[in-house]
Design a protein around this motif. Structure first.
Motif, PDB file in Angstrom:
ATOM      1  N   ARG A   1       0.758  -0.957   0.282  1.00 50.11           N
ATOM      2  CA  ARG A   1      -0.473  -0.045   0.244  1.00 50.11           C
ATOM      3  C   ARG A   1       0.667   1.234   0.276  1.00 50.11           C
ATOM      4  O   ARG A   1       0.634   2.471  -0.696  1.00 50.11           O
TER       5      ARG A   1
ATOM      6  N   ALA B   1       2.594   1.936  -3.437  1.00 49.72           N
ATOM      7  CA  ALA B   1       0.988   2.058  -4.629  1.00 49.72           C
ATOM      8  C   ALA B   1       1.031   3.611  -4.083  1.00 49.72           C
ATOM      9  O   ALA B   1       0.619   4.655  -4.997  1.00 49.72           O
ATOM     10  N   LYS B   2       1.229   3.767  -2.915  1.00 44.44           N
ATOM     11  CA  LYS B   2       0.490   5.652  -2.130  1.00 44.44           C
ATOM     12  C   LYS B   2       1.842   6.792  -2.998  1.00 44.44           C
ATOM     13  O   LYS B   2       1.805   7.486  -3.480  1.00 44.44           O
TER      14      LYS B   2
ATOM     15  N   ASP C   1       3.323   5.755  -5.310  1.00 43.30           N
ATOM     16  CA  ASP C   1       3.179   5.668  -7.489  1.00 43.30           C
ATOM     17  C   ASP C   1       2.069   6.904  -7.274  1.00 43.30           C
ATOM     18  O   ASP C   1       2.468   7.337  -8.545  1.00 43.30           O
ATOM     19  N   ASN C   2       1.212   6.564  -7.309  1.00 38.77           N
ATOM     20  CA  ASN C   2      -0.112   7.528  -7.241  1.00 38.77           C
ATOM     21  C   ASN C   2       0.557   9.277  -6.647  1.00 38.77           C
ATOM     22  O   ASN C   2       0.224   9.932  -8.039  1.00 38.77           O
TER      23      ASN C   2
ATOM     24  N   GLU D   1       2.605  10.122  -9.721  1.00 40.12           N
ATOM     25  CA  GLU D   1       1.732  11.444 -11.269  1.00 40.12           C
ATOM     26  C   GLU D   1       1.438  11.830 -11.367  1.00 40.12           C
ATOM     27  O   GLU D   1       1.353  12.896 -12.078  1.00 40.12           O
TER      28      GLU D   1
END
Length: 156
Positions: A83, A86-87, A89-90, A93
């Motif tokens: 998680r 993912a945070k 990587d997000n 963006e």
């Protein structure tokens, strides 16, 4: 302005991004190894009694229960790290190409500011300022709960 603790926390996870990804892979391998090994029924050990006892479980049941506890703990740790990645990587963006490259060169590859500046045809000090701005952009995205709690605490 960003909270200094969140800034440091963000800086730390960005510098350890690759390590966290490797930890996830190693946790997956560890879970696979534990799941695939099974001692099962063997000879009676010294802690087991060969006669009648009031025990409601056996060494095989204990082994399975212990394995499940370990696997569950490893899964929680692995999912937490997934998680976090993912945070990150997000949050990345929202950055433009130069901002992403500065973070990658500095945090992932560990380049000096002068080298980063040379690669991007910019001043190294300016690249450092951009990285600080990037931290301000992404810290509150990565640490949503922490930044929300601080905002709630400030509004009281």
């Amino acid at each position: 302005m960003i909270d200094k603790d969140l800034y440091k926390k963000t800086d730390g996870v960005l510098f350890n991004y690759q390590v966290i990804k490797m930890e996830i892979k190693n946790l997956e391998l560890e879970i696979e190894e534990i799941s695939s090994t099974y001692n099962g029924v063997g000879a009676i050990s010294y802690e087991e009694k060969s006669g009648h006892t009031n025990k409601f479980n056996s060494s095989v049941e204990n082994e399975i229960i212990n394995k499940e506890k370990i696997i569950n703990k490893l899964n929680r740790e692995m999912n937490s790290k997934k998680r976090l990645i993912a945070k990150i990587d997000n949050a990345m963006e929202i950055l433009n190409e130069n901002e992403r490259k500065i973070v990658e060169y500095r945090c992932v590859k560990g380049y000096s500011w002068s080298r980063i500046g040379a690669l991007l045809n910019m001043d190294g000090d300016y690249c450092g300022r951009i990285k600080r701005e990037v931290m301000n952009k992404i810290s509150s995205l990565i640490w949503i709960r922490e930044s929300m709690c601080k905002k709630v605490g400030e509004s009281k």
